[in-house]
Design a protein around this motif. Structure first.
Motif, PDB file in Angstrom:
ATOM      1  N   SER A  37      42.168  49.260  35.834  1.00 36.52           N
ATOM      2  CA  SER A  37      42.699  49.268  37.199  1.00 36.52           C
ATOM      3  C   SER A  37      41.875  48.339  38.081  1.00 36.52           C
ATOM      4  CB  SER A  37      42.664  50.683  37.784  1.00 36.52           C
ATOM      5  OG  SER A  37      41.329  51.089  38.021  1.00 36.52           O
ATOM      6  N   ALA A  38      42.473  47.961  39.203  1.00 33.73           N
ATOM      7  CA  ALA A  38      41.759  47.132  40.175  1.00 33.73           C
ATOM      8  C   ALA A  38      40.570  47.894  40.749  1.00 33.73           C
ATOM      9  CB  ALA A  38      42.715  46.716  41.294  1.00 33.73           C
ATOM     10  N   GLU A  39      40.765  49.180  40.985  1.00 35.79           N
ATOM     11  CA  GLU A  39      39.691  49.997  41.537  1.00 35.79           C
ATOM     12  C   GLU A  39      38.495  50.050  40.596  1.00 35.79           C
ATOM     13  OE1 GLU A  39      43.547  51.383  43.373  1.00 35.79           O
ATOM     14  OE2 GLU A  39      42.904  50.888  41.354  1.00 35.79           O
ATOM     15  N   ALA A  40      38.762  50.133  39.293  1.00 38.23           N
ATOM     16  CA  ALA A  40      37.667  50.152  38.311  1.00 38.23           C
ATOM     17  C   ALA A  40      36.900  48.845  38.340  1.00 38.23           C
ATOM     18  CB  ALA A  40      38.212  50.437  36.903  1.00 38.23           C
ATOM     19  N   MET A  41      37.613  47.731  38.450  1.00 40.10           N
ATOM     20  CA  MET A  41      36.927  46.445  38.513  1.00 40.10           C
ATOM     21  C   MET A  41      36.103  46.322  39.790  1.00 40.10           C
ATOM     22  SD  MET A  41      38.163  42.545  38.898  1.00 40.10           S
ATOM     23  CE  MET A  41      37.774  42.622  40.627  1.00 40.10           C
ATOM     24  N   LEU A  42      36.673  46.717  40.915  1.00 42.96           N
ATOM     25  CA  LEU A  42      35.960  46.619  42.186  1.00 42.96           C
ATOM     26  C   LEU A  42      34.746  47.545  42.215  1.00 42.96           C
ATOM     27  CD1 LEU A  42      39.001  46.408  44.609  1.00 42.96           C
ATOM     28  CD2 LEU A  42      37.405  44.560  44.012  1.00 42.96           C
ATOM     29  N   GLY A  43      34.797  48.623  41.443  1.00 44.32           N
ATOM     30  CA  GLY A  43      33.669  49.547  41.365  1.00 44.32           C
ATOM     31  C   GLY A  43      32.522  49.023  40.524  1.00 44.32           C
ATOM     32  N   ASP A  44      32.765  47.948  39.788  1.00 45.48           N
ATOM     33  CA  ASP A  44      31.736  47.315  38.971  1.00 45.48           C
ATOM     34  C   ASP A  44      31.116  46.199  39.809  1.00 45.48           C
ATOM     35  OD1 ASP A  44      30.392  45.504  37.196  1.00 45.48           O
ATOM     36  OD2 ASP A  44      31.548  46.305  35.525  1.00 45.48           O
ATOM     37  N   ALA A  45      29.873  46.372  40.200  1.00 45.13           N
ATOM     38  CA  ALA A  45      29.227  45.415  41.102  1.00 45.13           C
ATOM     39  C   ALA A  45      29.184  44.000  40.540  1.00 45.13           C
ATOM     40  CB  ALA A  45      27.812  45.885  41.437  1.00 45.13           C
ATOM     41  N   SER A  46      29.297  43.856  39.236  1.00 45.16           N
ATOM     42  CA  SER A  46      29.206  42.519  38.647  1.00 45.16           C
ATOM     43  C   SER A  46      30.464  41.686  38.878  1.00 45.16           C
ATOM     44  CB  SER A  46      28.906  42.617  37.151  1.00 45.16           C
ATOM     45  OG  SER A  46      30.015  43.141  36.445  1.00 45.16           O
ATOM     46  N   HIS A  47      31.528  42.272  39.465  1.00 46.78           N
ATOM     47  CA  HIS A  47      32.764  41.498  39.649  1.00 46.78           C
ATOM     48  C   HIS A  47      32.548  40.271  40.526  1.00 46.78           C
ATOM     49  CE1 HIS A  47      33.199  43.817  43.451  1.00 46.78           C
ATOM     50  NE2 HIS A  47      33.909  42.779  43.851  1.00 46.78           N
ATOM     51  N   ARG A  48      31.528  40.266  41.340  1.00 48.17           N
ATOM     52  CA  ARG A  48      31.251  39.094  42.177  1.00 48.17           C
ATOM     53  C   ARG A  48      30.780  37.904  41.336  1.00 48.17           C
ATOM     54  NH1 ARG A  48      31.381  39.393  47.536  1.00 48.17           N
ATOM     55  NH2 ARG A  48      31.726  41.416  48.461  1.00 48.17           N
ATOM     56  N   GLY A  49      30.372  38.157  40.099  1.00 49.83           N
ATOM     57  CA  GLY A  49      29.927  37.090  39.217  1.00 49.83           C
ATOM     58  C   GLY A  49      31.007  36.583  38.282  1.00 49.83           C
ATOM     59  N   ALA A  50      32.228  37.023  38.488  1.00 51.02           N
ATOM     60  CA  ALA A  50      33.322  36.590  37.620  1.00 51.02           C
ATOM     61  C   ALA A  50      33.633  35.118  37.852  1.00 51.02           C
ATOM     62  CB  ALA A  50      34.571  37.427  37.861  1.00 51.02           C
ATOM     63  N   GLY A  51      33.863  34.394  36.766  1.00 47.36           N
ATOM     64  CA  GLY A  51      34.307  33.015  36.881  1.00 47.36           C
ATOM     65  C   GLY A  51      35.791  32.943  37.136  1.00 47.36           C
ATOM     66  N   CYS A  52      36.494  33.993  36.730  1.00 46.93           N
ATOM     67  CA  CYS A  52      37.944  34.063  36.865  1.00 46.93           C
ATOM     68  C   CYS A  52      38.356  35.519  36.672  1.00 46.93           C
ATOM     69  CB  CYS A  52      38.593  33.180  35.802  1.00 46.93           C
ATOM     70  SG  CYS A  52      40.399  33.194  35.791  1.00 46.93           S
ATOM     71  N   ILE A  53      39.429  35.911  37.336  1.00 49.79           N
ATOM     72  CA  ILE A  53      39.977  37.255  37.177  1.00 49.79           C
ATOM     73  C   ILE A  53      41.432  37.118  36.761  1.00 49.79           C
ATOM     74  CG2 ILE A  53      40.558  39.416  38.353  1.00 49.79           C
ATOM     75  CD1 ILE A  53      38.161  38.723  40.283  1.00 49.79           C
ATOM     76  N   VAL A  54      41.781  37.780  35.667  1.00 47.90           N
ATOM     77  CA  VAL A  54      43.165  37.839  35.202  1.00 47.90           C
ATOM     78  C   VAL A  54      43.646  39.252  35.496  1.00 47.90           C
ATOM     79  CG1 VAL A  54      44.712  37.713  33.210  1.00 47.90           C
ATOM     80  CG2 VAL A  54      42.733  36.164  33.358  1.00 47.90           C
ATOM     81  N   THR A  55      44.680  39.384  36.311  1.00 45.53           N
ATOM     82  CA  THR A  55      45.152  40.723  36.671  1.00 45.53           C
ATOM     83  C   THR A  55      46.659  40.844  36.552  1.00 45.53           C
ATOM     84  OG1 THR A  55      45.118  42.468  38.356  1.00 45.53           O
ATOM     85  CG2 THR A  55      45.320  40.211  39.157  1.00 45.53           C
ATOM     86  N   ASP A  56      47.066  42.009  36.117  1.00 42.70           N
ATOM     87  CA  ASP A  56      48.483  42.348  36.110  1.00 42.70           C
ATOM     88  C   ASP A  56      48.929  42.551  37.551  1.00 42.70           C
ATOM     89  OD1 ASP A  56      51.012  43.072  35.260  1.00 42.70           O
ATOM     90  OD2 ASP A  56      50.385  44.894  34.252  1.00 42.70           O
ATOM     91  N   LEU A  57      50.190  42.319  37.830  1.00 39.95           N
ATOM     92  CA  LEU A  57      50.730  42.556  39.159  1.00 39.95           C
ATOM     93  C   LEU A  57      50.904  44.050  39.401  1.00 39.95           C
ATOM     94  CD1 LEU A  57      52.012  41.730  41.841  1.00 39.95           C
ATOM     95  CD2 LEU A  57      54.172  41.440  40.626  1.00 39.95           C
TER      96      LEU A  57
END
Length: 126
Positions: A37-57
């Motif tokens: 889920s988007a919430e799970a990703m946002l809850g992971d502090a390392s998401h700011r270091g992502a080079g790219c995010i692939v997400t379902d709509l």
């Protein structure tokens, strides 16, 4: 192209597709983190270091569009590739208007996803 340790975050609730995308990206040399889920990703502090995010709509809870808006609001600059099984007329243009760097309708070829990721990681847009 040498990818090094560039990380791609995959936000996909489909329990068969997410691991398949993760395997594809790992094989291509990317570091990968997967989330249901988007919430799970946002809850992971390392998401700011992502080079790219692939997400379902369409996700449980926050949608892919809402995720893009949240990332923009918080100054996260990682390009977002939107994927969807619910393609419709005008949706590609709407995704671009909302800030998606690329858009792929499911089913898509693995090579198409890799090309989109490589393009947005170099330029921020395909």
């Amino acid at each position: 192209m040498v990818v090094g340790k560039q990380r791609v975050f995959v936000v996909e609730d489909d329990e068969s597709l997410r691991p398949a995308i993760e395997r594809l990206l790992t094989t291509a040399g990317f570091g990968v983190a997967g989330f249901t889920s988007a919430e799970a990703m946002l809850g992971d502090a390392s998401h700011r270091g992502a080079g790219c995010i692939v997400t379902d709509l369409k996700l449980p809870g926050m949608s892919g569009f809402e995720l893009i808006e949240d990332l923009q609001r918080h100054g996260v600059a990682a390009p977002v590739i939107l994927i969807t099984a619910h393609d419709a007329p005008g949706l590609h243009a709407e995704a671009a208007r909302r800030g998606a760097a690329a858009y792929l309708a499911k089913p898509f070829l693995g090579t198409a996803l890799l090309e989109a990721i490589r393009a947005v990681m170099v330029s921020g847009r395909p």
